[in-house]
Design an enzyme around this catalytic site. Structure first.
Site, PDB file in Angstrom:
ATOM      1  N   TYR A 101     -50.982  13.603  27.412  1.00 37.17           N
ATOM      2  CA  TYR A 101     -51.096  12.987  28.731  1.00 37.17           C
ATOM      3  C   TYR A 101     -52.523  13.107  29.281  1.00 37.17           C
ATOM      4  CZ  TYR A 101     -49.872  11.552  33.451  1.00 37.17           C
ATOM      5  OH  TYR A 101     -49.812  10.887  34.633  1.00 37.17           O
ATOM      6  N   GLU A 102     -53.200  14.176  28.946  1.00 32.32           N
ATOM      7  CA  GLU A 102     -54.554  14.435  29.446  1.00 32.32           C
ATOM      8  C   GLU A 102     -55.642  13.688  28.679  1.00 32.32           C
ATOM      9  OE1 GLU A 102     -51.732  17.033  31.000  1.00 32.32           O
ATOM     10  OE2 GLU A 102     -52.242  16.991  28.855  1.00 32.32           O
ATOM     11  N   VAL A 117     -46.797  12.756  20.293  1.00 30.82           N
ATOM     12  CA  VAL A 117     -45.664  12.919  21.201  1.00 30.82           C
ATOM     13  C   VAL A 117     -44.404  12.572  20.414  1.00 30.82           C
ATOM     14  CG1 VAL A 117     -44.639  12.259  23.398  1.00 30.82           C
ATOM     15  CG2 VAL A 117     -47.136  12.235  23.133  1.00 30.82           C
ATOM     16  N   ILE A 118     -43.602  13.588  20.142  1.00 28.17           N
ATOM     17  CA  ILE A 118     -42.396  13.411  19.329  1.00 28.17           C
ATOM     18  C   ILE A 118     -41.215  13.093  20.242  1.00 28.17           C
ATOM     19  CG2 ILE A 118     -40.825  14.550  17.706  1.00 28.17           C
ATOM     20  CD1 ILE A 118     -43.309  16.245  16.823  1.00 28.17           C
ATOM     21  N   GLU A 122     -35.258  15.167  22.458  1.00 29.05           N
ATOM     22  CA  GLU A 122     -33.949  14.897  23.058  1.00 29.05           C
ATOM     23  C   GLU A 122     -34.044  14.205  24.412  1.00 29.05           C
ATOM     24  OE1 GLU A 122     -32.050  18.705  23.159  1.00 29.05           O
ATOM     25  OE2 GLU A 122     -31.847  18.791  20.995  1.00 29.05           O
ATOM     26  N   HIS A 127     -39.120  11.856  27.651  1.00 32.26           N
ATOM     27  CA  HIS A 127     -40.488  12.202  28.047  1.00 32.26           C
ATOM     28  C   HIS A 127     -41.512  11.414  27.258  1.00 32.26           C
ATOM     29  CE1 HIS A 127     -40.406  14.623  24.391  1.00 32.26           C
ATOM     30  NE2 HIS A 127     -41.709  14.740  24.501  1.00 32.26           N
TER      31      HIS A 127
END
Length: 159
Positions: free
Chosen positions: A66-67, A90-91, A94, A97
């Site tokens: 995100y940064e 980014v995996i 569940e 996000h």
């Protein structure tokens, strides 16, 4: 074509520009470092293989994917930086996000690239599983870091 059907480390290299005097910043998300470190190393190795000087390649860490957009903005505004390569992973996991993060990062990096009129490359993996990430970080599908670096070089050729 999905990377499941393509090796990320195989690409066309005709008519690449001279990058021996170009400065590159590779931003690396610390989150999922077992994935982001090999991606970053792939980018570095590819830049060096195609003519970048080691002194002109900087690796800078940010806490997570995100940064990357804010980090890209800090470095893209520097006149001496020719291109920024953003490395992250980014995996799916569940929760959703990843949808929010990946969308924000893709848009943010695009905005920075257009604002500063220089290549800001999306070298962020968006896999469903950790194994898929490993497969694209030097595994059976090559290295997305290699692809991100060659993309930066090719985009510099457009200028």
């Amino acid at each position: 074509m999905s990377s499941a059907h393509k090796n990320l480390s195989i690409f066309k290299t005709e008519n690449l520009p001279d990058i021996s005097d170009k400065k590159f910043v590779i931003l690396v998300a610390e989150w999922n470092e077992d994935i982001t470190e090999p991606l970053a190393q792939g980018a570095i190795d590819t830049l060096l293989a195609y003519g970048a000087k080691e002194a002109n390649v900087s690796k800078i860490y940010v806490p997570g994917s995100y940064e990357l957009s804010f980090g890209a903005q800090i470095y893209a505004q520097k006149e001496e930086v020719a291109a920024v390569i953003a490395i992250g992973c980014v995996i799916q996991g569940e929760t959703k996000h990843n949808d929010y993060i990946n969308h924000a990062v893709a848009g943010g990096l695009t905005d920075v690239s257009l604002k500063y009129n220089k290549p800001v490359i999306f070298g962020v993996l968006t896999p469903n599983t950790h194994q898929q990430a490993l497969d694209r970080a030097g595994g059976i599908h090559g290295n997305k870091g290699d692809e991100a670096a060659i993309t930066a070089i090719k985009m510099l050729g457009l200028k």
